[in-house]
Scaffold this motif. Structure first.
Motif, PDB file in Angstrom:
ATOM      1  N   SER A  69       0.844  -1.193   0.000  1.00 15.11           N
ATOM      2  CA  SER A  69       0.000   0.000   0.000  1.00 15.11           C
ATOM      3  C   SER A  69       0.879   1.242   0.000  1.00 15.11           C
ATOM      4  O   SER A  69       2.086   1.162   0.232  1.00 15.11           O
ATOM      5  N   LEU A  70       0.252   2.374  -0.235  1.00 16.95           N
ATOM      6  CA  LEU A  70       0.963   3.637  -0.103  1.00 16.95           C
ATOM      7  C   LEU A  70       1.257   3.878   1.365  1.00 16.95           C
ATOM      8  O   LEU A  70       0.556   3.368   2.249  1.00 16.95           O
ATOM      9  N   VAL A  71       2.267   4.663   1.635  1.00 17.56           N
ATOM     10  CA  VAL A  71       2.659   4.919   3.015  1.00 17.56           C
ATOM     11  C   VAL A  71       1.561   5.661   3.784  1.00 17.56           C
ATOM     12  O   VAL A  71       1.468   5.560   5.003  1.00 17.56           O
ATOM     13  N   SER A  72       0.684   6.342   3.083  1.00 15.88           N
ATOM     14  CA  SER A  72      -0.387   7.101   3.733  1.00 15.88           C
ATOM     15  C   SER A  72      -1.540   6.216   4.218  1.00 15.88           C
ATOM     16  O   SER A  72      -2.379   6.664   4.987  1.00 15.88           O
ATOM     17  N   VAL A  73      -1.578   4.959   3.770  1.00 13.71           N
ATOM     18  CA  VAL A  73      -2.639   4.043   4.179  1.00 13.71           C
ATOM     19  C   VAL A  73      -2.306   3.488   5.555  1.00 13.71           C
ATOM     20  O   VAL A  73      -1.214   2.963   5.779  1.00 13.71           O
ATOM     21  N   GLY A  74      -3.253   3.594   6.479  1.00 17.15           N
ATOM     22  CA  GLY A  74      -3.023   3.128   7.840  1.00 17.15           C
ATOM     23  C   GLY A  74      -3.092   1.616   7.949  1.00 17.15           C
ATOM     24  O   GLY A  74      -3.743   0.939   7.150  1.00 17.15           O
ATOM     25  N   ASP A  75      -2.409   1.084   8.946  1.00 12.71           N
ATOM     26  CA  ASP A  75      -2.394  -0.361   9.165  1.00 12.71           C
ATOM     27  C   ASP A  75      -3.800  -0.899   9.440  1.00 12.71           C
ATOM     28  O   ASP A  75      -4.125  -2.011   9.047  1.00 12.71           O
ATOM     29  N   ASN A  76      -4.628  -0.104  10.114  1.00 10.38           N
ATOM     30  CA  ASN A  76      -5.986  -0.547  10.415  1.00 10.38           C
ATOM     31  C   ASN A  76      -6.840  -0.700   9.151  1.00 10.38           C
ATOM     32  O   ASN A  76      -7.793  -1.465   9.141  1.00 10.38           O
ATOM     33  N   GLU A  77      -6.508  -0.008   8.080  1.00 14.12           N
ATOM     34  CA  GLU A  77      -7.255  -0.136   6.829  1.00 14.12           C
ATOM     35  C   GLU A  77      -6.910  -1.426   6.099  1.00 14.12           C
ATOM     36  O   GLU A  77      -7.726  -1.975   5.369  1.00 14.12           O
ATOM     37  N   ILE A  78      -5.713  -1.917   6.277  1.00 22.21           N
ATOM     38  CA  ILE A  78      -5.234  -3.112   5.583  1.00 22.21           C
ATOM     39  C   ILE A  78      -5.550  -4.385   6.375  1.00 22.21           C
ATOM     40  O   ILE A  78      -5.630  -5.468   5.815  1.00 22.21           O
ATOM     41  N   LEU A  79      -5.754  -4.266   7.677  1.00 24.24           N
ATOM     42  CA  LEU A  79      -5.946  -5.429   8.537  1.00 24.24           C
ATOM     43  C   LEU A  79      -7.026  -6.393   8.056  1.00 24.24           C
ATOM     44  O   LEU A  79      -6.783  -7.603   7.997  1.00 24.24           O
ATOM     45  N   PRO A  80      -8.230  -5.948   7.659  1.00 19.51           N
ATOM     46  CA  PRO A  80      -9.239  -6.914   7.184  1.00 19.51           C
ATOM     47  C   PRO A  80      -8.777  -7.699   5.956  1.00 19.51           C
ATOM     48  O   PRO A  80      -9.048  -8.894   5.846  1.00 19.51           O
ATOM     49  N   THR A  81      -8.053  -7.064   5.059  1.00 25.81           N
ATOM     50  CA  THR A  81      -7.532  -7.751   3.875  1.00 25.81           C
ATOM     51  C   THR A  81      -6.515  -8.815   4.270  1.00 25.81           C
ATOM     52  O   THR A  81      -6.472  -9.890   3.683  1.00 25.81           O
ATOM     53  N   LEU A  82      -5.689  -8.515   5.267  1.00 24.38           N
ATOM     54  CA  LEU A  82      -4.686  -9.476   5.715  1.00 24.38           C
ATOM     55  C   LEU A  82      -5.305 -10.668   6.444  1.00 24.38           C
ATOM     56  O   LEU A  82      -4.743 -11.760   6.438  1.00 24.38           O
ATOM     57  N   LEU A  83      -6.446 -10.459   7.065  1.00 21.08           N
ATOM     58  CA  LEU A  83      -7.084 -11.543   7.809  1.00 21.08           C
ATOM     59  C   LEU A  83      -8.023 -12.393   6.962  1.00 21.08           C
ATOM     60  O   LEU A  83      -8.416 -13.481   7.379  1.00 21.08           O
ATOM     61  N   ASN A  84      -8.394 -11.946   5.761  1.00 19.73           N
ATOM     62  CA  ASN A  84      -9.305 -12.709   4.903  1.00 19.73           C
ATOM     63  C   ASN A  84      -8.847 -14.134   4.628  1.00 19.73           C
ATOM     64  O   ASN A  84      -9.654 -15.054   4.679  1.00 19.73           O
ATOM     65  N   PRO A  85      -7.573 -14.385   4.304  1.00 20.39           N
ATOM     66  CA  PRO A  85      -7.158 -15.771   4.033  1.00 20.39           C
ATOM     67  C   PRO A  85      -7.314 -16.701   5.235  1.00 20.39           C
ATOM     68  O   PRO A  85      -7.375 -17.911   5.077  1.00 20.39           O
ATOM     69  N   LEU A  86      -7.400 -16.170   6.437  1.00 23.99           N
ATOM     70  CA  LEU A  86      -7.556 -17.004   7.623  1.00 23.99           C
ATOM     71  C   LEU A  86      -8.966 -17.552   7.753  1.00 23.99           C
ATOM     72  O   LEU A  86      -9.215 -18.448   8.551  1.00 23.99           O
ATOM     73  N   ARG A  87      -9.869 -17.050   6.972  1.00 27.34           N
ATOM     74  CA  ARG A  87     -11.256 -17.517   7.027  1.00 27.34           C
ATOM     75  C   ARG A  87     -11.468 -18.766   6.183  1.00 27.34           C
ATOM     76  O   ARG A  87     -12.574 -19.226   6.019  1.00 27.34           O
ATOM     77  N   ARG A  88     -10.391 -19.309   5.643  1.00 32.24           N
ATOM     78  CA  ARG A  88     -10.495 -20.522   4.829  1.00 32.24           C
ATOM     79  C   ARG A  88     -10.937 -21.687   5.717  1.00 32.24           C
ATOM     80  O   ARG A  88     -10.679 -21.719   6.910  1.00 32.24           O
ATOM     81  N   LYS A  89     -11.578 -22.661   5.113  1.00 36.12           N
ATOM     82  CA  LYS A  89     -12.037 -23.833   5.860  1.00 36.12           C
ATOM     83  C   LYS A  89     -10.900 -24.840   5.913  1.00 36.12           C
ATOM     84  O   LYS A  89     -10.213 -25.075   4.931  1.00 36.12           O
ATOM     85  N   ASP A  90     -10.734 -25.469   7.037  1.00 30.59           N
ATOM     86  CA  ASP A  90      -9.730 -26.506   7.201  1.00 30.59           C
ATOM     87  C   ASP A  90     -10.275 -27.797   6.620  1.00 30.59           C
ATOM     88  O   ASP A  90     -11.208 -28.389   7.149  1.00 30.59           O
ATOM     89  N   THR A  91      -9.704 -28.267   5.509  1.00 32.01           N
ATOM     90  CA  THR A  91     -10.211 -29.452   4.828  1.00 32.01           C
ATOM     91  C   THR A  91      -9.957 -30.713   5.628  1.00 32.01           C
ATOM     92  O   THR A  91     -10.677 -31.686   5.505  1.00 32.01           O
ATOM     93  N   ALA A  92      -8.952 -30.740   6.480  1.00 30.11           N
ATOM     94  CA  ALA A  92      -8.642 -31.929   7.276  1.00 30.11           C
ATOM     95  C   ALA A  92      -9.739 -32.201   8.297  1.00 30.11           C
ATOM     96  O   ALA A  92     -10.033 -33.353   8.616  1.00 30.11           O
ATOM     97  N   SER A  93     -10.385 -31.163   8.827  1.00 32.99           N
ATOM     98  CA  SER A  93     -11.417 -31.360   9.831  1.00 32.99           C
ATOM     99  C   SER A  93     -12.740 -31.809   9.229  1.00 32.99           C
ATOM    100  O   SER A  93     -13.629 -32.256   9.930  1.00 32.99           O
ATOM    101  N   GLN A  94     -12.898 -31.703   7.905  1.00 37.24           N
ATOM    102  CA  GLN A  94     -14.146 -32.092   7.262  1.00 37.24           C
ATOM    103  C   GLN A  94     -14.176 -33.580   6.913  1.00 37.24           C
ATOM    104  O   GLN A  94     -15.199 -34.109   6.578  1.00 37.24           O
ATOM    105  N   CYS A  95     -13.055 -34.261   6.974  1.00 38.43           N
ATOM    106  CA  CYS A  95     -12.991 -35.684   6.600  1.00 38.43           C
ATOM    107  C   CYS A  95     -13.490 -36.588   7.690  1.00 38.43           C
ATOM    108  O   CYS A  95     -13.462 -36.342   8.827  1.00 38.43           O
TER     109      CYS A  95
END
Length: 95
Positions: A69-95
């Motif tokens: 991001s640009l240096v003017s973008v605050g860390d709090n603005e980027i945080l939701p984007t950084l956490l999105n991949p953590l919402r993936r489902k764990d395929t091992a627990s579905q078996c």
């Protein structure tokens, strides 16, 4: 012709559920036309900086997400984007 943006898609195999993450940002100096003009014509007050934001699994050191991001973008603005991949489902627990 140069592109202003580069889209890089990568997919790493998941090593299971992520329990703890570390999130950090670092400033990056962008080198290019500004530096050339500075060397040729003298000091220029404009310098282009950007931030590299990383989300890393604390135990496996796997990079979960990245964002630039640009240096003017605050860390709090980027945080939701950084956490999105953590919402993936764990395929091992579905078996």
């Amino acid at each position: 012709m140069r592109s202003k943006t580069v889209k890089v898609k990568y997919h790493l195999p998941s090593k299971g559920a992520v329990a703890h993450v570390v999130i950090d940002a670092i400033g990056l100096k962008v080198y290019g036309e500004v530096e050339w003009k500075t060397r040729k014509y003298g000091k220029d007050k404009r310098h282009l900086w950007c931030k590299l934001h990383l989300t890393v699994d604390m135990f496996t050191h796997e990079v979960i997400a990245t964002e630039v991001s640009l240096v003017s973008v605050g860390d709090n603005e980027i945080l939701p984007t950084l956490l999105n991949p953590l919402r993936r489902k764990d395929t091992a627990s579905q078996c």
